[in-house]
Structure formats: structure tokens, C-alpha cells
Design a protein around this motif. Structure first.
Motif, PDB file in Angstrom:
ATOM      1  N   LEU A 119     -11.904  11.139  -6.960  1.00  0.00           N
ATOM      2  CA  LEU A 119     -12.717  10.008  -7.440  1.00  0.00           C
ATOM      3  C   LEU A 119     -11.761   8.975  -8.019  1.00  0.00           C
ATOM      4  O   LEU A 119     -10.938   9.284  -8.879  1.00  0.00           O
ATOM      5  N   GLU A 120     -11.895   7.737  -7.542  1.00  0.00           N
ATOM      6  CA  GLU A 120     -11.040   6.644  -8.002  1.00  0.00           C
ATOM      7  C   GLU A 120     -11.871   5.624  -8.772  1.00  0.00           C
ATOM      8  O   GLU A 120     -12.973   5.266  -8.357  1.00  0.00           O
ATOM      9  N   ASP A 121     -11.328   5.145  -9.885  1.00  0.00           N
ATOM     10  CA  ASP A 121     -11.887   3.978 -10.559  1.00  0.00           C
ATOM     11  C   ASP A 121     -10.730   3.053 -10.915  1.00  0.00           C
ATOM     12  O   ASP A 121      -9.593   3.265 -10.484  1.00  0.00           O
ATOM     13  N   ARG A 122     -10.981   2.019 -11.689  1.00  0.00           N
ATOM     14  CA  ARG A 122      -9.935   1.045 -12.001  1.00  0.00           C
ATOM     15  C   ARG A 122      -8.829   1.648 -12.880  1.00  0.00           C
ATOM     16  O   ARG A 122      -7.726   1.104 -12.953  1.00  0.00           O
ATOM     17  N   ALA A 123      -9.138   2.751 -13.566  1.00  0.00           N
ATOM     18  CA  ALA A 123      -8.168   3.335 -14.491  1.00  0.00           C
ATOM     19  C   ALA A 123      -7.304   4.407 -13.854  1.00  0.00           C
ATOM     20  O   ALA A 123      -6.282   4.789 -14.418  1.00  0.00           O
ATOM     21  N   GLY A 124      -7.684   4.945 -12.711  1.00  0.00           N
ATOM     22  CA  GLY A 124      -6.902   5.996 -12.089  1.00  0.00           C
ATOM     23  C   GLY A 124      -7.740   6.818 -11.138  1.00  0.00           C
ATOM     24  O   GLY A 124      -8.799   6.385 -10.663  1.00  0.00           O
ATOM     25  N   SER A 125      -7.295   8.039 -10.883  1.00  0.00           N
ATOM     26  CA  SER A 125      -8.009   8.928  -9.964  1.00  0.00           C
ATOM     27  C   SER A 125      -7.896  10.359 -10.459  1.00  0.00           C
ATOM     28  O   SER A 125      -6.983  10.703 -11.213  1.00  0.00           O
ATOM     29  N   ILE A 126      -8.834  11.208 -10.016  1.00  0.00           N
ATOM     30  CA  ILE A 126      -8.821  12.617 -10.378  1.00  0.00           C
ATOM     31  C   ILE A 126      -9.421  13.411  -9.220  1.00  0.00           C
ATOM     32  O   ILE A 126     -10.371  12.959  -8.567  1.00  0.00           O
ATOM     33  N   GLU A 127      -8.844  14.587  -8.979  1.00  0.00           N
ATOM     34  CA  GLU A 127      -9.340  15.433  -7.898  1.00  0.00           C
ATOM     35  C   GLU A 127     -10.696  16.030  -8.275  1.00  0.00           C
ATOM     36  O   GLU A 127     -10.943  16.367  -9.445  1.00  0.00           O
ATOM     37  N   LEU A 128     -11.577  16.160  -7.288  1.00  0.00           N
ATOM     38  CA  LEU A 128     -12.919  16.686  -7.517  1.00  0.00           C
ATOM     39  C   LEU A 128     -13.038  18.094  -6.949  1.00  0.00           C
ATOM     40  O   LEU A 128     -12.473  18.407  -5.892  1.00  0.00           O
ATOM     41  N   ASP A 129     -13.796  18.917  -7.654  1.00  0.00           N
ATOM     42  CA  ASP A 129     -14.161  20.253  -7.170  1.00  0.00           C
ATOM     43  C   ASP A 129     -15.677  20.272  -7.008  1.00  0.00           C
ATOM     44  O   ASP A 129     -16.419  20.262  -7.990  1.00  0.00           O
ATOM     45  N   LEU A 130     -16.149  20.304  -5.759  1.00  0.00           N
ATOM     46  CA  LEU A 130     -17.582  20.252  -5.461  1.00  0.00           C
ATOM     47  C   LEU A 130     -18.143  21.627  -5.119  1.00  0.00           C
ATOM     48  O   LEU A 130     -19.259  21.730  -4.599  1.00  0.00           O
TER      49      LEU A 130
END
Length: 320
Positions: free
Chosen positions: A198-209
């Protein structure tokens, strides 16, 4: 009567009245003997028409207002208060074809909380930086709509009574806060092959669905790379474990217009009719509009198919 005029023009439509323009409105209302209710409807029509015709020019001058007052008849607001009867005759302003190159290039500015035109017109072949700018703009555009939703508005700004509201967090605010629950908004992307982030203006983080895979009911919506989503969950070992995922809430057209009453998002010459007049014209018209694509006029079978189509429409036209 001045308080009513200021309520409509200044407070609702953010318009500033010159002194002689204010006097003109007062005299017109008094000369025509309008009741406060009818005067309010007439002022609404004037302010709405001014906003459309002048494309958001905030200063109302007497000379231009006098022409508008002459065009918008006060007699249309009699005892029945029917605003739909006011306006120009005919239907030439009800439909317009606008080229894609003439649609205003309005970009949302989150710092000013309004729309601006960063360039005169679009380019068919823009530079490489345009792709990143596109997604940043889409992020800002969708987020401002989310923040106007009742579920995300603080109690003091909401029109409805409620016990709580949702708060959006950014990716950079998750550092060192494992085990806490957060609601994030951003774009789905594969920064590494086979790993969704997931990306936003502040950075990104890996998702576990993985928590969503074992559920009997799948999340509502179609989720693809590049789409913007809301995810609820918590951080564990540097990965955001998603418990819920959903699409941003939609917004009704009237709420968007109330938030940005002076902007013409589609271009062209806006109709000077009010919403009530447009609805009346729609209800009273039994015609229809049909859009066709891939119509190859150099093929005989196309002409035969068009003949069949037109014969069918001659007996029953599709509704608008």
C-alpha cells in the motif's frame, strides 16, 4: 431584507456584493412585493446563475447584476413558489458536446483545499514525471472526498449525532507502533514481484491479506493494482496485517457541488437553469440519447444493422 441577501449571496455562495448591487437587490424585491420566502428563492436563482455565468467571479457588480436581474424575472416566483417555471425558454442550453481537449485540467491542491489549473491544457505525450503526478493527484482527489464523508468527520463538524468517527493514518506514522489498529488509505501496488503493498504520499508498506482469504464472504468490490483502497488492521514484523479492505465511499453529486459551487468541472458553457428547472425539463421530455461505438460505415452489414436499429427506435425511443 439585507440579512436575507447576505445569507444567500455571502454565506451560501461566497459572493461579495458592492453597495450599489445590494441596493439594487433590495429595491427590486420591494418593488415587486416579494414575500421573504419568494425573495429567498429568487435570490437563490440569482446567486446560482451568477456563479455559473461568471465562473466563480466573487465580486458582484451592479452593472452586470442589473442585466442578470432583467433576465431572471421575479414574477416567476408567485404565491406557488414554483422555481421551475423561471428561466429561458427553449432547450438549446440543455445539451452540449464537449471535446476531451476542452475539459478543464483542474487539479486539487491539498494545501489550499481547492482546485487549480496548473497548466493551460493537457499534452497527448507528456513527460515521464506525469505518471507519478497522476497518481499523486488521484490520491489527493479521492482523499479530500473521503474526509467530507460523515464517517470521517469529527463530531463538531458533522450534521449527524454519532459516538465516534474514523481517523486515517499514514504509513510513516506506523513506525514503532506494532499491535495498534490503524485505518490506512492508499494505492495498491506490487513494488516486489508477488508482494502487494500500500502506497501513500508518506511511504509504502507490505500488505498481508491472508486473513481475508479464509472468510466465507469476500470483500465487496473489485480490487486491482493501481486502485485506491481503505485497509484496516495492524502492523506485525514490519508487515500490515489486513483485517478489512474496502473501496473509498462514494459521494453524491449535490454534496460535491455544495463543496465546490463555483467550479465548472466539465467545461463548455454551463446552463443558467437551476436544478429544479433541469429536473422539470427532464421529466417533461420523452426523448432519448443513444451512443454507438465501432460503427464502420464502409461495411454493408453495418448499414443493415443501423436500419434495423432506427426502425426499432421509430416505434419506441429509449428514455433519457
Amino acid at each position: 431584507m439585507q440579512s436575507l441577501i447576505f445569507k444567500v449571496f455571502t454565506r451560501k455562495y461566497s459572493l461579495s456584493l458592492q453597495a450599489d448591487a445590494l441596493l439594487l437587490l433590495q429595491e427590486t424585491i420591494e418593488q415587486n412585493g416579494l414575500t421573504p420566502r419568494d425573495a429567498a428563492k429568487w435570490l437563490e436563482l440569482l446567486a446560482d446563475t451568477w456563479t455559473k455565468r461568471e465562473e466563480g467571479r466573487p465580486l458582484v457588480e451592479a452593472a452586470a447584476l442589473r442585466e442578470l436581474v432583467a433576465a431572471v424575472a421575479t414574477g416567476s416566483f408567485g404565491s406557488n413558489g414554483d422555481a421551475a417555471a423561471a428561466g429561458a425558454e427553449g432547450g438549446s442550453d440543455l445539451f452540449a458536446v464537449i471535446s476531451a481537449f476542452d475539459v478543464p485540467a483542474l487539479w486539487y491542491d491539498p494545501s489550499k483545499k481547492t482546485f487549480a489549473s496548473p497548466f493551460e491544457r493537457g499534452d497527448i505525450l507528456p513527460g515521464a514525471e506525469a505518471k507519478a503526478a497522476l497518481f499523486r493527484q488521484r490520491y489527493d482527489l479521492v482523499k479530500q472526498r473521503i474526509m467530507r464523508n460523515e464517517n470521517f468527520m469529527p463530531v463538531s463538524f458533522s450534521d449527524h449525532e454519532k459516538d465516534r468517527f474514523y481517523t486515517l493514518s499514514t504509513v510513516d506514522s506506523l513506525q514503532g507502533r506494532e499491535g495498534e489498529r490503524f485505518l490506512l488509505f492508499g494505492m495498491l501496488a506490487q513494488l516486489e514481484e508477488g508482494r502487494l503493498s500500500l502506497e501513500d504520499r508518506a511511504g509504502s508498506i507490505e500488505l498481508d491479506l491472508s486473513a481475508l482469504a479464509g472468510r466465507a464472504a469476500a470483500p465487496g468490490g473489485l480490487f486491482t493494482e493501481g486502485c485506491f483502497v481503505l485497509v484496516d488492521g495492524m502492523v506485525e514484523d514490519g508487515v500490515f496485517r489486513v483485517d478489512e479492505i474496502g473501496l473509498p465511499p462514494p459521494e453524491r453529486r449535490d454534496r460535491t457541488r455544495a463543496a465546490f459551487p463555483t467550479f465548472n468541472f466539465f467545461g463548455g458553457t454551463p446552463s443558467l437553469r437551476t436544478d429544479a428547472q433541469l429536473r422539470a425539463a427532464e421529466v417533461g421530455n420523452d426523448g432519448g440519447i443513444v451512443f454507438l461505438s465501432d460503427v464502420w460505415l464502409d461495411r454493408p452489414e453495418t448499414m443493415d444493422a443501423l436500419q434495423t436499429l432506427f426502425e426499432g427506435f421509430s416505434h419506441a425511443a429509449p428514455p433519457i
